[in-house]
Design a protein around this motif. Structure first.
Motif, PDB file in Angstrom:
ATOM      1  N   ILE A 151       0.766  -1.143  -0.138  1.00 44.91           N
ATOM      2  CA  ILE A 151      -0.054  -0.128  -0.133  1.00 44.91           C
ATOM      3  C   ILE A 151       0.802   1.198  -0.106  1.00 44.91           C
ATOM      4  N   LEU A 152       2.131   1.214   1.024  1.00 47.53           N
ATOM      5  CA  LEU A 152       2.790   2.474   1.058  1.00 47.53           C
ATOM      6  C   LEU A 152       3.235   2.788  -0.282  1.00 47.53           C
ATOM      7  N   VAL A 153       4.022   1.721  -0.821  1.00 47.95           N
ATOM      8  CA  VAL A 153       4.767   1.860  -2.165  1.00 47.95           C
ATOM      9  C   VAL A 153       3.868   2.346  -3.281  1.00 47.95           C
ATOM     10  N   SER A 154       2.974   1.732  -3.553  1.00 43.08           N
ATOM     11  CA  SER A 154       1.970   2.119  -4.578  1.00 43.08           C
ATOM     12  C   SER A 154       1.369   3.562  -4.330  1.00 43.08           C
ATOM     13  N   GLN A 155       1.164   3.911  -3.103  1.00 46.43           N
ATOM     14  CA  GLN A 155       0.694   5.187  -2.698  1.00 46.43           C
ATOM     15  C   GLN A 155       1.540   6.172  -2.963  1.00 46.43           C
ATOM     16  N   VAL A 156       2.979   6.064  -2.651  1.00 41.75           N
ATOM     17  CA  VAL A 156       3.968   7.043  -2.667  1.00 41.75           C
ATOM     18  C   VAL A 156       4.218   7.168  -4.241  1.00 41.75           C
ATOM     19  N   LEU A 157       4.291   6.070  -5.030  1.00 43.99           N
ATOM     20  CA  LEU A 157       4.515   6.200  -6.425  1.00 43.99           C
ATOM     21  C   LEU A 157       3.388   6.580  -7.092  1.00 43.99           C
ATOM     22  N   LYS A 158       2.267   6.983  -6.558  1.00 44.33           N
ATOM     23  CA  LYS A 158       0.891   7.328  -7.422  1.00 44.33           C
ATOM     24  C   LYS A 158       0.464   6.529  -8.240  1.00 44.33           C
ATOM     25  N   SER A 159       0.571   5.082  -7.940  1.00 49.79           N
ATOM     26  CA  SER A 159       0.121   4.172  -9.046  1.00 49.79           C
ATOM     27  C   SER A 159      -1.389   4.123  -9.168  1.00 49.79           C
ATOM     28  N   ASN A 160      -1.652   4.011 -10.347  1.00 50.87           N
ATOM     29  CA  ASN A 160      -3.011   3.955 -10.886  1.00 50.87           C
ATOM     30  C   ASN A 160      -4.059   2.615 -10.431  1.00 50.87           C
TER      31      ASN A 160
END
Length: 375
Positions: A151-160
């Motif tokens: 969750i943290l990685v995908s959120q920080v990288l602004k994943s779609n």
């Protein structure tokens, strides 16, 4: 009555699919007992956010202006703006972990590192399949079987694809007892699975237990600065556990804090499971790539153990290598169960726990490396 019919008629086929997904997650949580603290709130949240004109999401109402939905507010405040929820959960996880088995057998550190292979290979595969590099990096971290890190990685990288990534990560976490045995048996022989590893714990001093989380934080911060939040909160939780003067806080972190944040995080992440974003071919691809990453993370640890055995007098049971993923303590329990199935007197739990807690640290560092490289 007209309002009821208008609500029913406004339901889309994509929302119907999300109701089925939500009910499936609830079923797995209740009937199969697969990570119920995570899957049940995620499943119920998936239903809530896909009801027509759902009050849990922000809406514009004529005469009243914009109203603030609770789930959207929690997501924007606790995940999007600060990543607070997954990080706070790491304090609770750190307080649960006993690094004693790892510190008494430092060789287990290697399995945590080896079991991250699938993450980086999957990033490459996802890129080949057409995903943006930041989305590919977010998909790859699913292989660690660590929901908060994903969750943290995908959120920080602004994943779609935050919702699909979270569902995949937590689902495969819950399915460790089903997936890992198949992956392990595919690359080991019965003879290898019967290798005995007597447990002879070395004495770990109180000073070492206290110094370890501090040293790890320094090293991680210098090698992969972007991992400081992940590793630092994990190590802070462990320091609370080991210091000996904050027992009540340690118990609170392990129980009340961890349970509360898990509950809130599960229902909050459902904001990313809205039908218009979730129901797509890309979601199916992410589920497949996440499974690929998880399997190859497990296989990576097993193959590395087999490689070490070529040069070691004291053989390592290759199954222990698979515990190097981050799914603590589920993976360690799976290895213990598999060891007993092959030989009722062969207990591998403590060795597996050493590799498992190493994987918890390694996945946080891997997440930090990914953030540092792709931000």
């Amino acid at each position: 009555m007209d309002f009821l019919w208008s609500g029913l008629l406004s339901i889309t086929w994509q929302q119907v699919i999300m109701y089925v997904v939500g009910l499936l997650l609830i079923y797995l949580a209740i009937e199969k007992n697969y990570e119920p603290a995570l899957l049940l709130p995620m499943g119920f949240g998936a239903i809530l956010v896909n009801l027509p004109a759902s009050g849990v999401l922000n809406q514009f109402m004529e005469g009243a202006g914009e109203t603030h939905g609770i789930i959207q507010w929690l997501f924007e405040s606790g995940i999007e703006a600060s990543e607070a929820f997954p990080l706070l959960l790491f304090i609770g996880i750190g307080a649960m972990i006993d690094f004693g088995p790892l510190l008494s057998n430092p060789k287990m550190f290697l399995f945590g590192a080896a079991s991250q292979f699938g993450i980086f290979f999957t990033i490459f595969m996802a890129s080949l399949l057409g995903f943006d590099i930041k989305d590919a990096a977010s998909i790859g971290i699913i292989g660690a079987a660590d929901g908060p890190t994903s969750i943290l990685v995908s959120q920080v990288l602004k994943s779609n694809y935050i919702g699909a990534i979270a569902v995949a990560a937590y689902s495969y976490m819950a399915l460790v007892p089903i997936i890992q045995p198949m992956a392990i048996k595919a690359v080991t022989t019965k003879k290898e699975r019967m290798i005995r590893m007597p447990y002879e714990p070395g004495k770990v001093s109180r000073f070492t237990r206290i110094a370890f989380p501090i040293i790890v934080t320094f090293v991680a911060g210098l090698v992969a600065p972007a991992s400081v939040a992940l590793v630092g909160f994990l190590m802070f939780g462990n320091l609370i556990r080991e210091c000996g003067c904050l027992n009540s806080l340690s118990e609170t972190a392990q129980t009340t804090l961890a349970n509360l944040i898990t509950l809130v995080l599960g229902i909050t992440i459902s904001f990313s499971m809205k039908a218009d974003q979730f129901v797509s071919l890309q979601t199916l691809m992410i589920m497949g790539l996440g499974l690929f990453a998880f399997i190859f993370d497990s296989i990576g640890g097993v193959v590395f153990a087999k490689f070490l055995n070529l040069f070691s007098k004291n053989k390592v049971n290759p199954m222990v290598g698979a515990a190097g993923i981050s799914a603590f303590p589920m993976s360690a329990r799976v290895i213990e169960k598999m060891g007993i199935a092959e030989d009722k007197t062969n207990h591998l739990l403590m060795h597996a726990i050493g590799a498992n807690v190493s994987g918890q640290v390694a996945s946080a560092v891997a997440g930090g490396i990914i953030l540092g490289f792709f931000m």
